[in-house]
Write a protein that holds these residues in place. Sequence first.
Motif, PDB file in Angstrom:
ATOM      1  N   ALA A  90       0.831  -1.212   0.000  1.00 16.30           N
ATOM      2  CA  ALA A  90       0.000   0.000   0.000  1.00 16.30           C
ATOM      3  C   ALA A  90       0.862   1.258   0.000  1.00 16.30           C
ATOM      4  O   ALA A  90       0.586   2.224  -0.717  1.00 16.30           O
ATOM      5  CB  ALA A  90      -0.915  -0.006   1.214  1.00 16.30           C
ATOM      6  N   VAL A 131      -6.209  -2.054  -0.153  1.00 18.49           N
ATOM      7  CA  VAL A 131      -5.215  -1.230   0.534  1.00 18.49           C
ATOM      8  C   VAL A 131      -5.795  -0.819   1.881  1.00 18.49           C
ATOM      9  O   VAL A 131      -6.987  -0.515   1.994  1.00 18.49           O
ATOM     10  CB  VAL A 131      -4.863   0.017  -0.311  1.00 18.49           C
ATOM     11  CG1 VAL A 131      -3.911   0.932   0.445  1.00 18.49           C
ATOM     12  CG2 VAL A 131      -4.242  -0.403  -1.648  1.00 18.49           C
ATOM     13  N   LEU A 246       0.496  -5.010  -6.451  1.00 16.38           N
ATOM     14  CA  LEU A 246      -0.842  -5.076  -5.864  1.00 16.38           C
ATOM     15  C   LEU A 246      -1.694  -6.128  -6.564  1.00 16.38           C
ATOM     16  O   LEU A 246      -2.379  -6.935  -5.923  1.00 16.38           O
ATOM     17  CB  LEU A 246      -1.516  -3.704  -5.954  1.00 16.38           C
ATOM     18  CG  LEU A 246      -2.933  -3.584  -5.382  1.00 16.38           C
ATOM     19  CD1 LEU A 246      -2.933  -3.849  -3.877  1.00 16.38           C
ATOM     20  CD2 LEU A 246      -3.519  -2.205  -5.668  1.00 16.38           C
TER      21      LEU A 246
END
Length: 449
Positions: A90, A131, A246
């Motif tokens: 994140a 996140v 991610l």
Amino acid sequence: MEQMKWIVLSVAVIMYVLVIVFQKKKVWFTTGAAVLIVITGCIFPGAIFSLPETSSSSKLFLHTYALTHTALEIINWNVILIYLGSMIIAALFIYSKVPARIADAIVASFKNTGLAMTAILVMTGIISMFVENVATVLVMAPVALAMCRKLEINPATFMIGLAVMSNLEGTATLVGDPPSMIFASYAGYTFIDFFFHQGKFSIFWIVQAGLLTGCIYFFIRFSSCGKNSLRPEKMQVVSYVPLWLLLAMIFGLAALSFIPNCPPFSGGIFVLATGLFGLVWYCFRKKDADASAISLVKELDWETIFFLPGIFTVIGAIQETGLLNDFAQVLSGITGGSKLAGFIMIIAVSVIISGFVDNVPYIMAMLPVVREMVLSMNASPELFMFALLTGSCLGGNLTPFGASANIVAMGIVRKQGYEMKFSKWLTTGVPFTILTTAAAAAVLWLIWA
């Protein structure tokens, strides 16, 4: 054993009171309570943590069992590893400026300011699925503030919107927020189970009912802002590598969901390894590699990381002494065995408590209680456990102190020179919480009742 129940209960109650009153010192209180429980378990073997039937009769084994049992079985290292790895990813995602670039594209796509502002909130929710909530607010805050400056409006309501939408959608996936990770670990849920479970729509889709309701609510609030005269300043993307990390985390967790008899901690190890790979990449990219890496690591949410082991230990002790079974019987008696009454009570109590108390210890304490209620009422486990997860996560939107993201949003508004009163939050947070929780609860009941 009965006396030990009261001792454990007393330690837990004192710990909770201190955590509520002294939020900034909560790690000290949870750690202290955990140490006290483990020491007591070592002094009185079998009094708190039940000894295995095949246990050794040696004194060393008996007096160290509480320690080893807590370290190896009570503390959920998989949750802690997932949270740590996802926080690193994140932080790198924020550094990449990709979220801000996407937000610019959203603003440019809408002619109406109200629609653009609502779309930014939807974007905030989408990011928050993967996140951590505080990081999401920090990612989107500059975009929100820039819009408000151009429109010459007070940013308070928009910043509240970022926080509550982040908290709402953080519930939707396994990696969105610690309560979701804790729930997944307790219920044995995989990443895919958050979308579909037993052939039915799962918690992800239930939360989307709240998202849709929240979008309508904020569109009405922002509709008076008039036509969109914004000219987005296109943010230059630093790198797309964090975006790929991610996506790798998301699809990797999904892939692990399909592996039968997956080794313990595999999800946590995978996410942490992905985060560490990103950290190495970050070091090679920065000129002052050591200082940059140290700064990034120091800014991670270490408080929650060190908070979780203590809570795991205290809740484990409460469960193994039988206190949760006793509490479940009391709650079942209050509801008179009614499934609907139990459902409403779990959601209502969770919303109210989570509006003022950290939802991590609350959901950890209540998941086993809810499981016992399910057994006594012959209800679907998902109905009550989803009710607990929904109520405790959405209830954090009720007050400015219900979630860390709320506190961060308030701080940002104050730094911009605007006043943020408790009453100001309530005028937005209370109706948002009631409407979104009611919508999610209605869909949950229709699917799982």
